[in-house]
Design a protein around this motif. Structure first.
Motif, short mmCIF file in Angstrom:
data_model
loop_
_atom_site.label_atom_id
_atom_site.label_comp_id
_atom_site.label_asym_id
_atom_site.label_seq_id
_atom_site.Cartn_x
_atom_site.Cartn_y
_atom_site.Cartn_z
N ARG A 52 0.82 -1.21 0.00
CA ARG A 52 0.00 0.00 0.00
C ARG A 52 0.86 1.26 0.00
O ARG A 52 0.51 2.25 -0.63
CB ARG A 52 -0.92 0.01 1.22
CG ARG A 52 -1.87 1.20 1.26
CD ARG A 52 -2.59 1.29 2.60
NE ARG A 52 -3.20 0.03 2.98
CZ ARG A 52 -3.86 -0.15 4.13
NH1 ARG A 52 -3.96 0.87 4.99
NH2 ARG A 52 -4.38 -1.31 4.43
N TYR A 53 1.98 1.21 0.69
CA TYR A 53 2.82 2.40 0.83
C TYR A 53 4.12 2.22 0.05
O TYR A 53 4.79 1.19 0.16
CB TYR A 53 3.12 2.67 2.31
CG TYR A 53 1.88 2.89 3.13
CD1 TYR A 53 1.23 4.12 3.13
CD2 TYR A 53 1.34 1.87 3.92
CE1 TYR A 53 0.08 4.32 3.88
CE2 TYR A 53 0.20 2.06 4.67
CZ TYR A 53 -0.43 3.28 4.64
OH TYR A 53 -1.58 3.48 5.39
N ARG A 54 4.46 3.24 -0.75
CA ARG A 54 5.69 3.23 -1.54
C ARG A 54 6.77 4.09 -0.89
O ARG A 54 7.94 3.94 -1.22
CB ARG A 54 5.40 3.76 -2.95
CG ARG A 54 4.32 2.98 -3.70
CD ARG A 54 4.74 1.55 -3.98
NE ARG A 54 3.75 0.83 -4.75
CZ ARG A 54 3.74 0.79 -6.09
NH1 ARG A 54 4.65 1.48 -6.77
NH2 ARG A 54 2.81 0.10 -6.72
N THR A 55 6.40 4.99 0.00
CA THR A 55 7.35 5.86 0.69
C THR A 55 6.98 5.95 2.17
O THR A 55 5.94 5.42 2.59
CB THR A 55 7.35 7.28 0.08
OG1 THR A 55 6.04 7.84 0.21
CG2 THR A 55 7.76 7.25 -1.39
N ARG A 121 9.14 0.25 6.16
CA ARG A 121 8.30 -0.15 5.03
C ARG A 121 8.79 -1.51 4.56
O ARG A 121 9.93 -1.66 4.12
CB ARG A 121 8.40 0.87 3.89
CG ARG A 121 7.45 0.58 2.72
CD ARG A 121 7.49 1.68 1.68
NE ARG A 121 8.77 1.72 1.00
CZ ARG A 121 9.04 1.06 -0.12
NH1 ARG A 121 8.12 0.29 -0.68
NH2 ARG A 121 10.23 1.17 -0.69
N VAL A 270 3.59 -1.19 6.34
CA VAL A 270 4.42 -0.34 7.20
C VAL A 270 4.23 -0.78 8.66
O VAL A 270 3.10 -0.96 9.12
CB VAL A 270 4.06 1.15 7.04
CG1 VAL A 270 4.75 1.99 8.11
CG2 VAL A 270 4.47 1.64 5.66
N LEU A 307 -0.61 8.55 8.33
CA LEU A 307 -0.01 7.75 7.28
C LEU A 307 -0.80 7.88 5.97
O LEU A 307 -0.22 7.75 4.88
CB LEU A 307 0.06 6.28 7.70
CG LEU A 307 1.22 5.89 8.63
CD1 LEU A 307 1.09 4.44 9.03
CD2 LEU A 307 2.56 6.14 7.95
N ASP A 308 -2.08 8.09 6.07
CA ASP A 308 -2.92 8.18 4.87
C ASP A 308 -3.22 9.62 4.47
O ASP A 308 -3.99 9.85 3.54
CB ASP A 308 -4.25 7.45 5.10
CG ASP A 308 -4.05 5.94 5.22
OD1 ASP A 308 -3.12 5.43 4.59
OD2 ASP A 308 -4.81 5.31 5.97
#
Length: 309
Positions: A52-55, A121, A270, A307-308
């Motif tokens: 879901r998270y790239r950074t 991550r 994450v 985070l979002d």
């Protein structure tokens, strides 16, 4: 006759060479076509969704100033906070897209507070396992290593408020059954009772600066710690990220007594670790477990929401 025989042999040799070359070429083309399709088919079947998270967020800016003041200077409501303390110190990492962190520290005459954030991550290198699934595995592994139970420990407190209200009504019912005895004995007991030393004591030690009640010394000179409240024991948590757990450890063997709160939660791929510690220079005053856990929970909840954002 010899010339005819020579020509016939040459023609046969040429025909045989052409036939063999054609078969070899067909076989090579057929094999390469089959391998290419097989490879592409396997790749499409085993591909999984990326995490879901790239950074990762900037760690030292993941909490607002008010929350930092309350966590680092709880005794004076953050009035002793300065800009340098609230800035924090970023951790040195090799890849800020994979792992980042930040540390804050405050010190007063009563002791110090330490706050550390760690963002990781998770990336899976297995084509059949997604980043999110790999993060689940790592989170569960760390919870097992920390001896976190699968479910929260049971407590003695009633879960239904109506049950406690009903229980509090019983003494009044019993008093109404025997009005004469209770009425005749109450004045005599009140009149004969002498003031005790407890009534003449000063304010509650828990209301002292820092909100840390003094601990009774044990036989070895170390603070005598009481049995921990089951409601504050290490346990899984709900309402923070997709999964979370909290660990609470009191250490009295060092130069100063300190309580270490570790709250870990996972959201997507994450994993965030919040470490919140309080050190006390006076071993007779134990850091308040409930207050430290409450502060750590507030910080973790704020990070999970950001985070979002």
């Amino acid at each position: 006759m010899r010339r005819r025989t020579y020509r016939g042999g040459s023609a046969a040799l040429v025909a045989l060479t052409v036939a063999l070359t054609g078969c070899t070429a067909d076989a090579g083309e057929s094999g390469s076509t089959t391998d290419g399709k097989s490879g592409s088919t396997d790749a499409s079947e085993t591909s999984v969704e990326p995490g879901r998270y790239r950074t990762l967020p900037e760690p030292c800016g993941s909490l607002d100033r008010e929350s930092l003041r309350a966590a680092l200077f709880p005794a004076d409501a953050g009035r002793g906070a300065d800009d340098a303390t609230l800035e924090g110190e970023a951790a040195v990492t090799f890849d800020t897209d994979r792992r980042v962190g930040c540390t804050w520290k405050s010190a007063t005459s009563l002791g110090s507070h330490h706050l550390t954030l760690d963002f990781e991550r998770v990336v899976s290198y297995d084509p059949e396992v997604s980043d999110d699934d790999r993060a689940v595995e790592l989170f569960d592994q760390r919870a097992t290593e920390a001896d976190i139970p699968a479910t929260a420990p049971p407590t003695d407190e009633p879960s239904d408020p109506a049950a406690s209200d009903a229980g509090s009504e019983e003494p009044s019912d019993r008093g109404s059954d025997e009005p004469s005895d209770a009425a005749s004995e109450a004045p005599e007991d009140d009149a004969s009772r002498e003031p005790s030393g407890a009534d003449e004591e000063g304010p509650d030690p828990a209301s002292a600066p820092g909100g840390t009640p003094p601990a009774r010394p044990g036989p070895d000179g170390e603070p005598d710690t009481e049995a921990p409240d089951p409601a504050l024991a290490p346990r899984p948590l709900e309402g923070v990220g997709e999964a979370a757990y909290l660990d609470d450890e009191l250490v009295t063997a060092d130069a100063g007594v300190h309580r270490d709160i570790t709250l870990v939660f996972r959201k997507g791929n994450v994993i965030v670790t919040v470490q919140y510690n309080q050190w006390s220079t006076d071993k007779r005053r134990l850091p308040d477990s409930e207050e430290l856990q409450r502060q750590a929970g507030r910080l973790a909840q704020q990070i999970a929401e950001r985070l979002d954002s």
